[in-house]
Design a protein around this motif. Structure first.
Motif, PDB file in Angstrom:
ATOM      1  N   LEU A 121      48.995  55.320  16.310  1.00 38.74           N
ATOM      2  CA  LEU A 121      49.559  54.393  15.302  1.00 38.74           C
ATOM      3  C   LEU A 121      48.900  53.628  14.555  1.00 38.74           C
ATOM      4  CD1 LEU A 121      52.426  53.518  14.493  1.00 38.74           C
ATOM      5  CD2 LEU A 121      52.527  51.729  16.406  1.00 38.74           C
ATOM      6  N   LEU A 176      48.985  54.063  10.362  1.00 39.92           N
ATOM      7  CA  LEU A 176      49.500  53.017   9.579  1.00 39.92           C
ATOM      8  C   LEU A 176      48.217  52.598   8.756  1.00 39.92           C
ATOM      9  CD1 LEU A 176      51.182  50.605  12.025  1.00 39.92           C
ATOM     10  CD2 LEU A 176      52.338  52.288  10.343  1.00 39.92           C
ATOM     11  N   ALA A 222      57.716  45.891   9.168  1.00 39.69           N
ATOM     12  CA  ALA A 222      57.967  46.156  10.471  1.00 39.69           C
ATOM     13  C   ALA A 222      58.885  47.220  11.024  1.00 39.69           C
ATOM     14  CB  ALA A 222      58.150  44.766  11.206  1.00 39.69           C
ATOM     15  N   ASN A 242      57.083  50.571   9.954  1.00 33.00           N
ATOM     16  CA  ASN A 242      56.159  50.966  11.001  1.00 33.00           C
ATOM     17  C   ASN A 242      56.863  51.449  12.221  1.00 33.00           C
ATOM     18  OD1 ASN A 242      54.218  50.073   9.076  1.00 33.00           O
ATOM     19  ND2 ASN A 242      53.929  48.327   9.723  1.00 33.00           N
ATOM     20  N   SER A 243      58.047  50.661  12.713  1.00 32.66           N
ATOM     21  CA  SER A 243      58.522  51.167  14.054  1.00 32.66           C
ATOM     22  C   SER A 243      59.134  52.606  13.892  1.00 32.66           C
ATOM     23  CB  SER A 243      59.481  50.166  14.492  1.00 32.66           C
ATOM     24  OG  SER A 243      60.578  50.145  13.453  1.00 32.66           O
ATOM     25  N   ALA A 281      56.324  54.713  14.175  1.00 33.75           N
ATOM     26  CA  ALA A 281      56.032  54.709  15.713  1.00 33.75           C
ATOM     27  C   ALA A 281      56.713  55.981  16.450  1.00 33.75           C
ATOM     28  CB  ALA A 281      56.000  53.487  16.231  1.00 33.75           C
ATOM     29  N   ARG A 306      55.067  46.196  19.480  1.00 32.17           N
ATOM     30  CA  ARG A 306      56.011  45.398  18.841  1.00 32.17           C
ATOM     31  C   ARG A 306      55.060  44.768  17.769  1.00 32.17           C
ATOM     32  NH1 ARG A 306      58.948  43.849  23.356  1.00 32.17           N
ATOM     33  NH2 ARG A 306      57.840  41.798  23.221  1.00 32.17           N
ATOM     34  N   CYS A 340      53.447  46.898  15.142  1.00 30.10           N
ATOM     35  CA  CYS A 340      54.412  47.263  14.098  1.00 30.10           C
ATOM     36  C   CYS A 340      54.547  46.108  13.128  1.00 30.10           C
ATOM     37  CB  CYS A 340      55.772  47.658  14.677  1.00 30.10           C
ATOM     38  SG  CYS A 340      55.797  49.246  15.528  1.00 30.10           S
TER      39      CYS A 340
END
Length: 437
Positions: free
Chosen positions: A24, A28, A55, A58-59, A62, A85, A88
């Motif tokens: 991840l 990113l 965030a 990014n999740s 993921a 968490r 992210c």
């Protein structure tokens, strides 16, 4: 990368020790999404920022990397995994309360669909980055379409048209593919596959097995028409790759004279596309113009007939003359050293030149009868392996996506993640694992 405006709790060395989370971080760091993030933040303006855009974005990335089939599956993982968490970008002090509810993800996905062009720009920029990092990227391209089933109800139920409601898929339709062949005993076989859903039309690099361009359509869309559209799109968005490309590989679905002529006449790309037998009435061979004893079949194999014995022999391929757009074939008696009584009377004893214009589907710059054509065509399986990874590693075999817009967004995100992983591994000198998720 969607940079998170908060202090980092751990450095790169510590992240490397987190195992699967490293993937991840790698994505990113190499995802050129800053322009999209700024646009979404500008649209939000001074509104509530309980769940930061970066965030949430990014999740979602993921969720693709860790193969979550639904948002609820992703939310459960976020609530369980504090390290995920934090990577992210969610506030670590809020703990599980930092995880957004389902409706936040629904609204965010609608925002992404409204900005689908920006999401596709991320994919385009990644292709450009890889083409800079790999000088031979794009030299050999392969094209294919992939069936994506829609596990939902169609447009009608009990004969009554249904309205879009998020549960039914009113955009999908039925597609069909027919496969034919001949068994060893000479009998013919036919297999028909049909599905309800969509098609992903994909153009990939055959050496590195990475995507170069794509479109998503209904299942009934024509492969040939979308093939033309993909080439036109590549010309517009990736002119460097078009100039770099030497050959384009495709199966019989892309057997089209116009596509073959576009590739070679306009872009000097050799079409290595399998051919369908469209000759009728049991026609096995045709005579070459101006050569009474030289014939060819629909597969591009050229034969000569001996003027004395009328015995047929396959002529030897002698190469392609680019300046003349002609294929050279040599006399089999001279080339292989066999006996031919009519060699002195044969007009092809010194060889023959066949222009591509004789039959643009049959005669291509890379001759279909040559060993090189067969060797290059085998590389077409690269696109099938990419399709298999999309099914198994990116969750397209069983999904809950409804609607063409959502499907297009999901495909763009999955392919962007695939490219971002490759870019990250190239930059870290780990090119052996380019295709590994």
């Amino acid at each position: 990368m969607a940079i998170i405006p908060q202090p980092q709790l751990f450095g790169w060395r510590e992240i490397e020790e987190l195992g699967d989370l490293e993937r991840l971080v790698l994505v990113l760091r190499n995802l050129p999404d800053e322009e999209l993030m700024r646009k979404l933040e500008q649209e939000r303006g001074n509104g509530r920022d309980d769940y930061p855009i970066r965030a949430v974005w990014n999740s979602i990335i993921a969720g693709i990397i860790y193969q979550h089939p639904s948002i609820e599956s992703l939310r459960r993982e976020l609530m369980r995994n504090a390290q995920l968490r934090e990577i992210c970008g969610f506030d670590p002090w809020l703990a599980e309360r930092a995880v957004p509810p389902s409706y936040v993800y629904s609204r965010f996905c609608r925002k992404l669909m409204d900005n689908a062009g920006e999401v596709e720009k991320i994919f385009t920029r990644l292709v450009e980055e890889i083409s800079e990092l790999l000088p031979d990227f794009g030299q050999i391209l392969a094209i294919d379409s992939k069936a994506i089933n829609s596990l939902s109800r169609g447009k009608k139920q009990n004969g009554i048209p249904s309205k879009p409601d998020g549960r039914r898929d009113t955009d999908a339709d039925f597609g069909r593919k027919t496969y034919r062949g001949r068994r060893k005993d000479g009998t013919l076989w036919e297999k028909i596959i049909s599905w309800f859903g969509y098609k992903l039309h994909l153009l990939v690099d055959a050496r590195y097995e990475l995507p170069v361009a794509f479109t998503v359509t209904k299942a009934s869309a024509s492969d040939i028409k979308e093939g033309h559209a993909l080439i036109d799109r590549l010309v517009k968005e990736q002119p460097v790759l078009i100039e770099r490309c030497e050959a384009l590989l495709g199966d019989k679905a892309y057997d089209d004279a116009k596509l073959i002529m576009k590739l070679w006449d306009e872009h000097r790309i050799k079409p290595v596309i399998d051919i369908r037998n469209q000759w009728r009435d049991g026609e096995e061979t045709r005579v070459i113009s101006g050569k009474d004893n030289i014939v060819y079949n629909y597969c591009g194999t050229v034969y000569c007939y001996c003027p004395c014995t009328n015995k047929r022999r396959e002529m030897a391929f002698g190469g392609f003359e680019k300046d003349r757009d002609t294929l050279k074939y040599r006399c089999p008696a001279r080339h292989y050293g066999c006996q031919c009584q009519g060699m002195d009377q044969c007009s092809a004893a010194g060889g023959v030149r066949i222009p591509l214009a004789e039959d643009r589907r049959v005669f291509t710059p890379l001759a279909r009868s040559s060993y090189k054509w067969k060797t290059v065509y085998k590389k077409r399986t690269a696109v099938e392996r990419v399709n298999a990874r999309l099914d198994e590693a990116f969750g397209f075999e069983k999904h809950f996506i409804r609607g063409l817009q959502k499907m297009n967004l999901r495909c763009a995100l999955a392919l962007a993640v695939m490219l971002a992983l490759a870019v990250g591994r190239i930059r870290e000198k780990r090119g052996m694992n380019l295709r590994s998720l």
